[in-house]
Design an enzyme around this catalytic site. Structure first.
Site, PDB file in Angstrom:
ATOM      1  CE  LYS A  39      42.442  90.655  -0.491  1.00 29.40           C
ATOM      2  NZ  LYS A  39      43.415  91.164   0.634  1.00 29.40           N
ATOM      3  CE  LYS A  94      38.075  96.940   2.605  1.00 27.59           C
ATOM      4  NZ  LYS A  94      39.746  96.792   2.651  1.00 27.59           N
TER       5      LYS A  94
END
Lengths: 292, 292
Positions: free
Chosen positions: B238, B170
């Site tokens: 983030k 990811k």
């Protein structure tokens, strides 16, 4: 129709061959005489200057390296401008600055000739397989004359806009290609340094929004450690110089392209200029202490 | 099989609905009680804590925001660890640091539970349309139990490697997505500032090596000035924090990801945090003096 082709290097040679294979007789010139030899088998007429090519042609394709080369071939001594007939279409597939393309086009127009800036994407493989993308700027009538030949050399042909628009598009293309290349290089190195199989990461990423031609094609070659060019690092460096020079002139901040260009500078500086631009991953690996 | 689902926000809600539509009864919990209401129509059992969900489940899916949230839900007071049975599979689709995923997985393993880090790509649209990509790290036996449910929520499911490998993937994904987004934003702004039609540039670039899902999907929305999220800028910020924190820990230089992260910092700082991350093009435009 008589076809001229000037500049028979890594890109120009296979492009000219694909026109010749379309049953067209070529009039050719290249700076290096040795580049002319392979065209004897196609019955091409070799000439001693760009001007001589232009004299025999209704349309001339050029594919040289940088702005001074295009200027020399088009506007210099022994150049196209000296002998091209009125109505001659000149299509240049070199990658140069949009502003330079507009300047050359304006100059040829003064002599009754039409100029198309028609840079390509797809690299040597695309040139050989006639799968190049043509991004074209110029007038529609000239474009329609050149289009059948673009279609012999490529699979995607777009008239983007007026003179210079092809080079603008190419600059956009190189921005995206260089940054995506760096993105894939950073991602695969992140995986390697984390002890995760890069091949599986690539496979997973191809299934989502990270999917790109670069991840697919170049990502695979990075994993295979296959650095055969393709598209050489020094050419990517040159193209990004054009992008950033244009950004300077436009007053446009391109932080991503700027960072990418620094890494291609480093590739050339560390002796990797002749390798494919995807070898940028080796720089990222080296910085992380990963040895080949 | 009894299915738990914890975290029913932007992503979790449509994901859980896609499992429910597969004719499964869900045991659910979310921090905000209001999030539970839409599941009454699916006959889901709402619980008062993650621990209560785990007590009733053979497999629990979690989809919350950040590392502390996953830690709280899995290991905290009222968390899964308090009441999950031995053999329980916990699959987390939040995006957190690989190191944190490994730590949580190891802790659950001490209690006889299996942890899969299973972050996704594809955004809210992918969650709604069940076209997400799942990048999974963990043990194969646990993965095989979870796989049929991933396939109800997504179209691409890859077991990349051991615990943490899903989050590594990811991180790689977000690196590529963020840099490609910035690349497309810079390129389209270069075109606009040069007076060239961005729609035609996009079309031409899609035909070559610059082709990507981002150029196709997000490039189109940028041209339409459609900033509806999608994937919000503050979440991209983030995720890039996680990438760069991990790069710090690995001793890995990621110059491109670092530059991209600065621009997503600037998006949040300039009040654009709730817009889609593709609105980064507005920053580039603003810096070039282009007004909306």
């Amino acid at each position: 129709m008589n076809i001229g082709f000037i500049g028979l290097g890594l890109m120009g040679r296979p492009m000219a061959i694909n026109i010749a294979r379309g049953n067209h007789t070529l009039h050719i010139w290249a700076r290096r005489a040795a580049s002319l030899e392979p065209f004897a088998q196609f019955g091409a007429h070799a000439h001693v200057s760009a001007a001589e090519v232009a004299k025999h042609a209704d349309i001339v394709f050029t594919c040289v390296a940088d702005t001074p080369d295009v200027e020399a071939v088009c506007l210099g001594a022994g150049g196209i401008v000296e002998s091209g007939k009125r109505g001659l279409v000149v299509s240049d597939s070199s990658t140069i600055a949009p502003a330079a393309a507009r300047r050359i086009g304006a100059k040829l127009k003064e002599h009754g000739m039409a100029f198309l800036d028609a840079p390509v994407s797809g690299g040597e493989v695309g040139a050989i397989n006639a799968t190049l993308s043509f991004m074209v700027g110029g007038e529609e009538t000239a474009f329609e004359k050149a289009k059948p030949f673009y279609e012999l050399m490529g699979k995607s042909v777009t008239l983007v806009g007026a003179s210079g628009a092809g080079q603008v598009t190419k600059a956009c293309n190189q921005t995206v290609v260089a940054m995506t290349m760096l993105a894939v290089a950073e991602a695969l190195t992140f995986a390697k340094k984390s002890g995760v199989d890069g091949a599986k990461v690539r496979e997973a990423l191809l299934g989502g929004f990270a999917n790109s031609k670069i991840l697919d094609h170049h990502g695979k070659k990075m994993l295979e450690r296959n650095w055969k060019p393709g598209f050489k690092a020094w050419m990517q460096q040159k193209d990004l110089r054009i992008v950033l020079q244009s950004a300077h002139d436009l007053g446009l901040a391109m932080p991503g392209a700027a960072v990418a260009s620094q890494l291609f500078n480093a590739m050339v500086g560390s002796g990797m200029g002749e390798e494919d631009n995807m070898a940028v991953i080796k720089l990222i690996e080296n910085l992380a202490g990963i040895k080949e």
